[in-house]
Design a protein around this motif. Structure first.
Motif, PDB file in Angstrom:
ATOM      1  N   ALA A 164      48.599  40.712  41.728  1.00 42.89           N
ATOM      2  CA  ALA A 164      49.739  41.099  40.988  1.00 42.89           C
ATOM      3  C   ALA A 164      50.243  40.162  40.472  1.00 42.89           C
ATOM      4  O   ALA A 164      50.661  39.123  40.843  1.00 42.89           O
ATOM      5  CB  ALA A 164      50.782  41.767  41.939  1.00 42.89           C
TER       6      ALA A 164
ATOM      7  N   GLN B 125      54.704  48.960  45.537  1.00 38.97           N
ATOM      8  CA  GLN B 125      53.414  48.998  44.621  1.00 38.97           C
ATOM      9  C   GLN B 125      52.692  47.651  44.587  1.00 38.97           C
ATOM     10  O   GLN B 125      51.368  47.501  44.571  1.00 38.97           O
ATOM     11  CB  GLN B 125      53.759  49.273  43.263  1.00 38.97           C
ATOM     12  N   VAL B 126      53.450  46.591  44.801  1.00 35.94           N
ATOM     13  CA  VAL B 126      52.884  45.331  44.691  1.00 35.94           C
ATOM     14  C   VAL B 126      52.277  44.952  46.200  1.00 35.94           C
ATOM     15  O   VAL B 126      51.127  44.711  46.005  1.00 35.94           O
ATOM     16  CB  VAL B 126      53.896  44.338  44.742  1.00 35.94           C
TER      17      VAL B 126
ATOM     18  N   GLU C 125      45.277  46.078  49.118  1.00 38.42           N
ATOM     19  CA  GLU C 125      43.831  46.670  48.423  1.00 38.42           C
ATOM     20  C   GLU C 125      42.783  45.532  47.686  1.00 38.42           C
ATOM     21  O   GLU C 125      41.853  45.474  47.387  1.00 38.42           O
ATOM     22  CB  GLU C 125      44.041  47.591  47.277  1.00 38.42           C
TER      23      GLU C 125
ATOM     24  N   GLU D  40      43.808  43.438  45.203  1.00 36.56           N
ATOM     25  CA  GLU D  40      44.142  43.162  43.898  1.00 36.56           C
ATOM     26  C   GLU D  40      44.958  42.040  43.766  1.00 36.56           C
ATOM     27  O   GLU D  40      45.787  41.981  44.805  1.00 36.56           O
ATOM     28  CB  GLU D  40      44.600  44.311  43.166  1.00 36.56           C
TER      29      GLU D  40
ATOM     30  N   ASN E  30      50.803  47.505  48.055  1.00 35.87           N
ATOM     31  CA  ASN E  30      49.603  48.136  48.201  1.00 35.87           C
ATOM     32  C   ASN E  30      48.892  47.643  47.251  1.00 35.87           C
ATOM     33  O   ASN E  30      47.454  47.480  47.831  1.00 35.87           O
ATOM     34  CB  ASN E  30      49.888  49.535  47.722  1.00 35.87           C
ATOM     35  N   SER E  31      48.842  46.916  46.228  1.00 42.39           N
ATOM     36  CA  SER E  31      47.797  46.281  45.211  1.00 42.39           C
ATOM     37  C   SER E  31      47.180  45.057  46.235  1.00 42.39           C
ATOM     38  O   SER E  31      45.933  44.945  46.120  1.00 42.39           O
ATOM     39  CB  SER E  31      48.326  45.827  44.047  1.00 42.39           C
TER      40      SER E  31
END
Length: 64
Positions: free
Chosen positions: A46, A35-36, A42, A44, A38-39
């Motif tokens: 984290a 999740q980190v 993208e 973003e 992928n963020s």
């Protein structure tokens, strides 16, 4: 000198401290990292309070 913790050691510690089995702890650790990652990919940032923040510089390495 400080020592490093491996992913396997992290899984073991989580399993021991929470009472969940190692396979479940492994899934949690892997999912958190995914999740980190992928963020960051993208674009973003984290931020994990009490742990650290990660931004675009790290994302460049993750997408290689």
């Amino acid at each position: 000198m400080t020592s490093d913790i491996t992913r396997a050691e992290l899984v073991s510690r989580i399993s021991e401290q929470t009472g969940i089995d190692k396979s479940t702890a492994f899934e949690v650790v892997e999912n958190l990292m995914e999740q980190v990652r992928n963020s960051l990919i993208e674009g973003e940032s984290a931020y994990l309070r009490g742990f650290g923040s990660f931004g675009k510089v790290i994302a460049c390495f993750l997408s290689l």
